[in-house]
Each structure stands twice: as C-alpha cells, then as structure tokens.
Design an enzyme around this catalytic site. Structure first.
Site, PDB file in Angstrom:
ATOM      1  CB  CYS A   1      -4.559  11.601  11.415  1.00 45.31           C
ATOM      2  SG  CYS A   1      -3.116  10.979  11.853  1.00 45.31           S
TER       3      CYS A   1
ATOM      4  CE  LYS B   1      -1.913   1.749   4.046  1.00 45.98           C
ATOM      5  NZ  LYS B   1      -1.658   3.271   4.096  1.00 45.98           N
ATOM      6  CG  ASN B   2       2.417   2.956   3.670  1.00 50.46           C
ATOM      7  OD1 ASN B   2       1.395   3.117   3.414  1.00 50.46           O
ATOM      8  ND2 ASN B   2       2.942   2.656   4.840  1.00 50.46           N
TER       9      ASN B   2
ATOM     10  NE  ARG C   1      -7.163   4.574   5.225  1.00 50.81           N
ATOM     11  CZ  ARG C   1      -6.323   4.984   5.768  1.00 50.81           C
ATOM     12  NH1 ARG C   1      -6.285   5.081   7.115  1.00 50.81           N
ATOM     13  NH2 ARG C   1      -4.981   5.476   5.416  1.00 50.81           N
TER      14      ARG C   1
ATOM     15  CG  ASP D   1       3.106   1.602   9.480  1.00 47.39           C
ATOM     16  OD1 ASP D   1       2.797   2.336  10.150  1.00 47.39           O
ATOM     17  OD2 ASP D   1       3.116   1.660   8.056  1.00 47.39           O
TER      18      ASP D   1
ATOM     19  NE  ARG E   1       0.811  10.437  10.143  1.00 44.93           N
ATOM     20  CZ  ARG E   1       0.338   9.152   9.740  1.00 44.93           C
ATOM     21  NH1 ARG E   1      -0.921   8.932   9.631  1.00 44.93           N
ATOM     22  NH2 ARG E   1       1.018   8.676   8.783  1.00 44.93           N
TER      23      ARG E   1
HETATM   24  C1  UD1 Z   1       4.416   7.156   6.553  1.00 45.23           C
HETATM   25  C2  UD1 Z   1       3.577   5.703   6.017  1.00 45.23           C
HETATM   26  C3  UD1 Z   1       3.035   5.446   7.567  1.00 45.23           C
HETATM   27  C4  UD1 Z   1       4.362   4.964   8.411  1.00 45.23           C
HETATM   28  C5  UD1 Z   1       5.086   6.309   8.492  1.00 45.23           C
HETATM   29  C6  UD1 Z   1       6.468   5.954   9.510  1.00 45.23           C
HETATM   30  C7  UD1 Z   1       2.688   6.170   3.907  1.00 45.23           C
HETATM   31  C8  UD1 Z   1       1.642   6.363   3.224  1.00 45.23           C
HETATM   32  N1  UD1 Z   1       2.547   6.286   5.199  1.00 45.23           N
HETATM   33  O1  UD1 Z   1       3.775   7.778   7.100  1.00 45.23           O
HETATM   34  O2  UD1 Z   1       2.053   4.157   7.420  1.00 45.23           O
HETATM   35  O3  UD1 Z   1       3.564   4.572   9.702  1.00 45.23           O
HETATM   36  O4  UD1 Z   1       5.451   6.439   7.233  1.00 45.23           O
HETATM   37  O5  UD1 Z   1       6.930   4.868   9.058  1.00 45.23           O
HETATM   38  O6  UD1 Z   1       3.647   5.822   3.490  1.00 45.23           O
HETATM   39  N2  UD1 Z   1       6.596  14.657  10.881  1.00 45.23           N
HETATM   40  C9  UD1 Z   1       6.716  16.164  11.186  1.00 45.23           C
HETATM   41  N3  UD1 Z   1       6.605  17.020  10.205  1.00 45.23           N
HETATM   42  C10 UD1 Z   1       6.322  16.434   8.794  1.00 45.23           C
HETATM   43  C11 UD1 Z   1       6.186  15.193   8.539  1.00 45.23           C
HETATM   44  C12 UD1 Z   1       6.517  14.348   9.478  1.00 45.23           C
HETATM   45  O7  UD1 Z   1       6.856  16.395  12.336  1.00 45.23           O
HETATM   46  O8  UD1 Z   1       6.305  17.517   8.024  1.00 45.23           O
HETATM   47  C13 UD1 Z   1       6.859  13.673  12.138  1.00 45.23           C
HETATM   48  C14 UD1 Z   1       5.232  12.793  12.072  1.00 45.23           C
HETATM   49  O9  UD1 Z   1       4.525  13.391  12.898  1.00 45.23           O
HETATM   50  C15 UD1 Z   1       5.965  11.734  12.892  1.00 45.23           C
HETATM   51  C16 UD1 Z   1       7.481  11.287  12.115  1.00 45.23           C
HETATM   52  O10 UD1 Z   1       7.719  12.820  11.649  1.00 45.23           O
HETATM   53  O11 UD1 Z   1       6.200  11.868  14.005  1.00 45.23           O
HETATM   54  C17 UD1 Z   1       7.465  10.396  10.923  1.00 45.23           C
HETATM   55  O12 UD1 Z   1       6.520  10.446   9.993  1.00 45.23           O
HETATM   56  P1  UD1 Z   1       6.541  10.352   8.322  1.00 45.23           P
HETATM   57  O13 UD1 Z   1       7.535   9.231   8.293  1.00 45.23           O
HETATM   58  O14 UD1 Z   1       6.466  11.481   7.817  1.00 45.23           O
HETATM   59  O15 UD1 Z   1       5.076   9.343   8.426  1.00 45.23           O
HETATM   60  P2  UD1 Z   1       4.214   9.509   6.974  1.00 45.23           P
HETATM   61  O16 UD1 Z   1       5.131   9.609   5.843  1.00 45.23           O
HETATM   62  O17 UD1 Z   1       2.970  10.414   7.256  1.00 45.23           O
END
Ligand code: UD1
Length: 427
Positions: free
Chosen positions: A123, A22-23, A405, A313, A128
């Site tokens: 969320c 999925k991701n 999902r 995850d 996030r």
């Molecule tokens: C992706 C995955 C999700 C997985 C996560 C961590 C997808 C669609 N989703 O989510 O399943 O759980 O990686 O492996 O691929 N953060 C910030 N600012 C930002 C972006 C992130 O502070 O602009 C923080 C987030 O709140 C979190 C951490 O960084 O604490 C990691 O998040 P991130 O790796 O960005 O997760 P996603 O890409 O949203």
C-alpha cells in the site's frame, strides 16, 4: 476526478465540529458480525471507507440501515444486523481498496468458525503485512491455509480454543482482530503487548456492552474470557482524535482561532503536548477545545510511536505546520517505512525538508506558495490542505478521493470557518 482548490492566506476562525473516528468506526462495524442481534452505531462519520465497509458487511449477509441522513447533519446512525451469515470471505477487490477489510477476519472466525480473506499486498505507506494478525489468531486456536493470494482460517470443531499471545511489535489492527475472535472462544485468552490506542478501548467497550468479558482494557495486557454468545447493543463512536489534531494544525498555521467541538482531550495528549510546545495556545471548554495561535511557531523534535506516543497519523499534518516554524524541526517516523510521500509535494510549495532514512529535517521558511499538488495517502493529503491554507496564491490538490476516505466534508467544514476552499470536478 475532483480536485480541491484553496486560495491561501485566510485566518481560520469559528467553531468546527469533530466527527466520529474513522479508525474506531472501522473496528466497531465488524463487531456486528459477532451476533445475530442488531448493533446500532451512532455518530458514525460519513466517509467513503465507512460506506465501503458497509458494502462488505452486506456481501457477508448483514443488513445495514442508515438513519439521521439529513444533508445538513454530520454523522449518521447505522444499524447492522448479521441475522445469518451468507458468506465468510473478504475478496481481493475489496481488501486491496481498503486494508481495514481484513478486520472481518477475527469476528468471522469467532462467529462462523471460518474466514477467508485476501492478503492485502502493498500500500502507499509501505509494505504492511498481516503476519501478526495470523500469528495471534493461530495462538488462540485457528488453523491457517494459504492459497492463491488468500488465507483461510478455520476453528477446529467450529470454535476457537483461546490461548496466549505476546505481540513482538505493537499492531493496532492485529490486536483488534484477535480480540474480536477471542470474545467467542471456548476458553480464555491473554494478549500481551497489545495496542492501547483509544480506538481499541472503544472496541473493547462495545464488546463488553455486547456481553464480552474483557479485563485490562486500555492496558498492554488484555484478558478475555470467551462467552457462548453475544447480544446486540447501541454504541456511540468516539470522536476522531486525528481529525481534531489535523484541524488544530490548520488553525495554528493560519494564526487563527478555532473551537473544535466535541473532542475527547484525554485521547490526544501527545498531540496537544506537541501543539503547546510549538507555541499554540489551547483552552479546554468542556468537550470543546479552543486552539489559537498568534506569534510565530516554534520548531519541534518529534518521533512517532504507538499510543500513548505521538501518532504516525499526525506526522504529515505537523510537518506541514512546522514548515513555517522559526527554526529546524526533526521528525522521525518509526511505524511505517514509507510515510514521507508528502515531502516532495510540500517542497513544490516552497518547503525546505530533507529526508535521511526515517528522519526528516524541516527548516522553517518565511512563506509557502500555492502549487498544483497530488495527494498520495489520506494524512499526506491533509498535510497539503494545511499548507495550502496559508500558502500565497492558489493550491490545487488532486486525487481528493484519499481525503474522502477519512475527512467528513472537509471543504464544508473549512469554508464555514473562513477558508477559501472549494471542490471542483474535471468537467
Ligand atoms: C492502524 C490505523 C492507521 C494507523 C496505524 C498505526 C486503522 C484502520 N488504521 O493501521 O491509521 O496509521 O494503525 O497507528 O485503524 N505490522 C506487521 N505485521 C502485521 C501488522 C502490522 O509487521 O501483521 C506492522 C506494520 O507494517 C507497521 C506496524 O506493524 O509497521 C504497525 O501497524 P498497525 O498498528 O498494524 O497498523 P494498522 O492496524 O494497519
């Protein structure tokens, strides 16, 4: 709304096919925005999130064509063509339902020189933000304006300059967005402390096939030389390492034996190491993984971390499995601040779990008992399914849309290997 009913106690046994990730799908699909030529993705999982992403691409002017949709097949082939973009906005209504919609930001600004996306808001698994997505894009030349809950990013002169950015913390989505934007920049970009998740490698491999120049793939430093245009490609989505790990936990908790068909073991060492430490037997058979458990499970100490660490995850599914281990396990969640919402639900099934801030202590119990439980997010829902498979009596999991999902035809896959599981509607 649909519910899933499970009567626990059956050992799982047999072959279970693993779907496309999925991701990975959700970052490969937006790559089609980067070229007017068609991009064909094979092994795309049949999931609600993939459908929603397809609809978002349609709204931006892409055509999407699906093949291989025989009902008995897992996976599909989708050809996406962004001949001419008709819009450059990801609206609130779509982003609020699927956070991954923000992954159109990078490719839209790369191709069209502008993009507007709704800020995602909170969320279920915590606040996030997308600040890192925006800072990284700014560092490679984007100008940002915020208004009315939206952010508009523009590339002066219609094209990003390229530049250097060092992420203060590892972000999967922000790395994906900046890479997709940088491939069409005028100059070069250097991204440091980039996420190294296998899904990012999959993304870079597709982009390279489309004509992008990226080096350092799979490392924490990505160097990208912008090119003038990208072309179409045909690409197979990587196997879902999280789905595979989830079913491995299901096999282990039922004392069963499952052959997971079509996995990529090199992408899931942290999961397989943890399974082995818990006393689960693993046997590699080419692209398949045989997972079996007979004796009691051993407790673990696990802390989530960016890849190659133990995936956030996988935390909820391991927690469910460890509810029946012989002793106390300690799980620490370092990535998301509110990712223990499955704990009160597991407790209703008889689990003994105490949460202290980011750490959960799971004391193994003799048995779990079936109960009506509520899914709160995708992986939390899967932890309730795993617990239900071994619990005495019936477990009813509501809010099944979370599972739809991210798990392709879950009840079909599980009943084919011996689970007593069915989906029921409300009517
Ligand atoms: C992706 C995955 C999700 C997985 C996560 C961590 C997808 C669609 N989703 O989510 O399943 O759980 O990686 O492996 O691929 N953060 C910030 N600012 C930002 C972006 C992130 O502070 O602009 C923080 C987030 O709140 C979190 C951490 O960084 O604490 C990691 O998040 P991130 O790796 O960005 O997760 P996603 O890409 O949203």
């Amino acid at each position: 709304m649909d519910r899933i009913l499970i009567r626990g106690g059956n050992r799982l046994s047999g072959r279970l096919p693993i779907s496309g990730a999925k991701n990975a799908a959700l970052t490969l699909m937006p790559c089609a925005l980067l070229t007017e030529e068609p991009v064909t993705l094979r092994n795309l999982p049949r999931l609600a999130d993939v459908d929603s992403f397809g609809h978002l691409l349609n709204q931006l002017g892409c055509s999407t064509r699906i093949e291989g949709a025989r009902p008995e097949d897992f996976g599909r082939v989708m050809t996406i063509r962004a001949g001419k973009l008709t819009a450059t906005e990801a609206p609130y209504d779509i982003v609020r339902k699927m956070r991954a919609s923000i992954l159109v930001l990078g490719p839209l600004i790369g191709r069209a020189g502008e993009a507007t996306v709704s800020l995602p808001g909170g969320c279920a698994i915590g606040n996030r933000p997308i600040d890192l997505h925006l800072k990284a894009l700014e560092a490679i030349g984007a100008k940002l304006e915020m208004a009315a809950g939206y952010v508009k990013a523009t590339a002066p002169g219609g094209r990003l300059s390229g530049g250097k950015y060092t992420f203060p913390i590892v972000s999967v989505g922000a790395t994906e967005n900046v890479v997709m934007a940088a491939v069409l920049a005028k100059g070069g970009s250097r991204i440091e402390n980039a996420a190294r998740e296998p899904e990012i490698v999959d993304l870079c491999n597709l982009l390279v096939q489309m004509g992008a120049r990226i080096s350092g793939i799979g490392t924490e430093t990505l160097e990208i030389e912008g090119v003038d245009r990208l072309h179409g490609a045909t690409y197979r989505v990587m196997p879902d390492r999280i789905e595979a790990g989830s079913y491995a936990c299901a096999a282990a908790i039922t004392g069963g034996s499952l052959e997971l068909v079509g996995v990529k073991l090199s992408d899931m060492h942290a999961t397989t190491d943890a399974l082995i430490a818990a006393g689960v037997t693993l046997e590699e058979r080419g692209d398949n993984l045989l997972v079996s458990a007979s004796g009691p499970l051993q407790p673990l100490t696990l802390s989530t971390a960016p890849y190659p660490g133990f995936a956030t995850d996988m935390q909820a599914q391991f927690m469910a499995m460890l509810c029946l281990a012989q002793g106390a396990s300690v799980l620490t969640e370092t990535i998301f601040e509110n990712r223990y919402m499955h704990v009160p639900e597991l407790a209703r099934m008889g689990a003994n779990i105490e949460v202290h801030g980011r750490t959960a202590v799971v004391r193994g119990v003799e048995r779990l008992t079936g109960a009506p439980v509520m899914a709160t997010d995708l992986r939390a829902s899967m932890s309730l399914i795993i617990a239900g498979l071994v619990a005495d009596g019936e477990t009813q999991v509501s809010r099944v849309y979370h599972l739809d999902r991210g798990y392709e035809r879950l009840e079909e896959k599980l009943s084919a290997v011996g689970a007593d599981i069915e989906r029921v509607g409300d009517g």
